[in-house]
Design a protein around this motif. Structure first.
Motif, PDB file in Angstrom:
ATOM      1  N   LEU A 245       0.729  -1.285   0.085  1.00  0.00           N
ATOM      2  CA  LEU A 245      -0.031  -0.130   0.027  1.00  0.00           C
ATOM      3  C   LEU A 245       0.846   1.255   0.065  1.00  0.00           C
ATOM      4  O   LEU A 245       1.784   1.324   0.934  1.00  0.00           O
ATOM      5  N   VAL A 246       0.623   2.226  -1.058  1.00  0.00           N
ATOM      6  CA  VAL A 246       1.393   3.481  -0.932  1.00  0.00           C
ATOM      7  C   VAL A 246       0.268   4.513  -0.554  1.00  0.00           C
ATOM      8  O   VAL A 246      -0.806   4.484  -1.390  1.00  0.00           O
ATOM      9  N   PHE A 247       0.159   5.030   0.549  1.00  0.00           N
ATOM     10  CA  PHE A 247      -0.901   6.004   0.724  1.00  0.00           C
ATOM     11  C   PHE A 247      -0.193   7.275   1.333  1.00  0.00           C
ATOM     12  O   PHE A 247       0.429   7.478   2.565  1.00  0.00           O
ATOM     13  N   THR A 248      -0.018   8.327   0.370  1.00  0.00           N
ATOM     14  CA  THR A 248       0.533   9.435   0.796  1.00  0.00           C
ATOM     15  C   THR A 248      -0.196  10.679   0.265  1.00  0.00           C
ATOM     16  O   THR A 248      -0.940  10.605  -0.446  1.00  0.00           O
ATOM     17  N   ARG A 249       0.445  11.700   0.448  1.00  0.00           N
ATOM     18  CA  ARG A 249      -0.270  13.046   0.135  1.00  0.00           C
ATOM     19  C   ARG A 249      -0.290  12.983  -1.333  1.00  0.00           C
ATOM     20  O   ARG A 249      -1.269  13.718  -1.734  1.00  0.00           O
TER      21      ARG A 249
END
Length: 566
Positions: A245-249
């Motif tokens: 999972l990539v969950f950045t701004r």
């Protein structure tokens, strides 16, 4: 029968006199004082004049009034300064006067005598409301710091304190998605897993400046880019693939891990992978590989070049190889570092040449300044060129384009600055280009990936955006550099370590042919070692130390670092 008379100590309380007010040591007893007649003061006990020996209780009212005792009047002035409309301070400057007053009695005394002498006089305290009126005259209608105003009002010494402050506006949060179920960026999730829910906008709170003018919260509008492995639904986000999972701004996506059961060498050329990669094999004999995600090598890395934008894990050994983890972020930080070096030279040249006359009388001094700058520019360019070749070969498209832009900016900036006819304004314009690319480089620091783990390292160069962990026997003739920390569980032999914050090694031993050093760049960092051999060189911030005799169980930080002996 024998009668005993009580002593003065038993009959009377000791007193002291501070700021013309009496204080009792024992309120249950009376006190006795002696008052000399004087033309400068009169003393009244419960409204009646007294002099000579006076006995009084703590419940009595004993007042001192001074009469024509002032030789020079004390005074004070006030100055108000305002910082960025966020804080207003008062500077109170005291000019002491002189006058005849009773000497203070600073320690408790029994039956003291009041003596008049010439003393320094302080101005009377300024009324609180008078200071507030002074602030309001300046239109300072922000938040009053009442305690500080009172301190200024009553101070009999020079004092500077903030007295009015602003209230920061509290930004709200835009409509957004938030992770659910304790999920975090970087975790592995399953296909068709619901992982984030939609959250409505959270309004901010207004503030005000020191003048009381409203300051409205900044409108925050940011929505990340959604990758191809994410489905956006009314209730939130769902994964379409299994992966990291990539969950950045900036980005929300699921990065699949590709698995390859083979080894790579020079015959395969430059291998490029988009996403996470697991190699069940080795990278060897001139192999070249780069990937945009995390890289795991179940074998070893031998005589190869390996670059990843994420973390690198090598289960085996690393031998005669170059490895970069978090390469795009390292490259972006280097753009900032190079730019700051150029800006420092531009600023100095602009400052120095501004003093040289236009009539040419100081031409020689100006020429020397430009010659010095020319040499400094060349030195920076020499440092950039090797790294630029790595970017061109192993960087992603974004980083390559940014370095292309940096090259153009450097060329134009150098040409302009070294022109003997250039003006300060022209140099400023070139400097603005560097400030702009610094901001662009910061935008590339989108995640905290960039650790590097290997079993051992021999004759290699290891670079990590975050941390390096050598978990096996150790390192030999290796150069190691990381932003946060370096940990070598075994031996670090003939190894150079550079890190911003923290180093931990088992045994550190310099080589016979080359200088080995542990350098921690930040003063807040530390060095820990189970064993340091003599001639090891340690550096913490600006402090440097050479180990003269072998040392065991070492922990050095700013407080315990040995004195410079080199």
């Amino acid at each position: 029968m024998k009668w005993f008379t009580k002593s003065e100590n038993e009959l009377f309380s000791k007193v002291k006199l501070l700021h013309n007010k009496f204080y009792f040591e024992d309120d249950s007893k009376p006190s006795k004082i002696h008052i000399h007649a004087t033309e400068y003061a009169e003393v009244k006990l419960n409204g009646s004049l007294v002099s000579g020996e006076v006995t009084f209780h703590s419940t009595d009212t004993l007042t001192i009034t001074y009469l024509k005792n002032v030789v020079t009047e004390p005074s004070c002035t006030y100055k108000i300064t305002i910082r960025e409309d966020k804080e207003a301070s008062i500077h109170k400057a005291i000019t002491k006067g002189q006058g005849y007053q009773f000497e203070p009695i600073k320690d408790f005394e029994l039956n003291p005598t009041l003596k008049v002498t010439l003393l320094e006089l302080s101005p009377t305290p300024t009324p609180y409301d008078e200071i507030v009126s002074m602030l309001r005259e300046k239109k300072l209608n922000g938040l009053l710091l009442e305690e500080n105003i009172l301190k200024v009002a009553n101070s009999d010494e020079n004092i500077v304190l903030p007295v009015v402050t602003s209230k920061e506006a509290k930004p709200g949060m835009p409509a957004r998605f938030e992770l659910i179920g304790g999920l975090k960026d970087g975790q592995r999730i399953q296909s068709e897993q619901f992982f984030a829910e939609y959250v409505d906008e959270t309004p901010g709170e207004s503030g005000f400046d020191v003048y009381g003018n409203p300051v409205h919260p900044e409108d925050l509008f940011f929505f990340p880019e959604f990758g191809e492995n994410v489905m956006v639904e009314d209730r939130g986000l769902m994964s379409l693939k299994e992966g990291r999972l990539v969950f950045t701004r900036h980005l929300v996506n699921i990065i699949e891990q590709q698995s390859v059961q083979k080894s790579y060498n020079w015959e395969d050329g430059l291998i490029e992978y988009d996403g996470d990669l697991l190699i069940d094999g080795d990278i060897k004999e001139g192999g070249q590989l780069k990937c945009t995600g995390n890289l795991t090598v179940l074998g070893g890395v031998f005589e190869s070049y390996v670059f990843a934008d994420g973390d690198i894990v090598v289960k085996g050994n690393t031998d005669q190889s170059v490895m970069y983890s978090g390469f795009s972020k390292i490259a972006a930080k280097q753009v900032e570092n190079y730019s700051l070096q150029f800006l420092e030279i531009f600023e100095r040249v602009m400052f120095e040449t501004s003093f040289y006359a236009d009539d040419g009388s100081n031409y020689e001094e100006k020429r020397k300044s430009l010659e010095l700058a020319k040499g400094e520019f060349a030195a920076i360019q020499q440092a950039i060129d090797p790294f630029l070749s790595l970017v061109q070969q192993f960087g992603n498209v974004e980083i390559q384009e940014m370095y292309g832009k940096l090259s153009v900016i450097c060329e134009e900036g150098i040409r302009t600055t070294l022109n003997e006819q250039c003006t300060a304004d022209e140099i400023k314009l070139e400097m603005e280009k560097f400030y702009a690319i610094i901001e662009e480089s910061k935008d590339k620091l989108r995640d905290d990936l960039g650790s590097l783990t290997t079993n051992s390292a021999n004759s290699s160069h290891l670079f990590a955006y975050t941390e390096i962990d050598v978990q096996g026997p150790g390192t030999f003739q290796t150069i190691i550099s990381a932003k946060d920390s370096v940990k070598i569980s075994g031996n670090a032999l003939s190894t150079t370590i550079t890190v911003d914050q923290f180093v931990e090694v088992g045994e550190f031993k310099p080589g016979n042919q080359t200088e080995s050093i542990i350098e921690v760049k930040k003063n807040s960092g530390s060095i820990k070692a189970a064993y340091l051999h003599s001639d090891s060189i340690l550096q913490l911030g600006s402090k440097k130390y050479v180990v003269l005799d072998d040392e065991e169980d070492v922990f050095y930080d700013q407080a315990t670092f040995p004195k410079n002996n080199k």
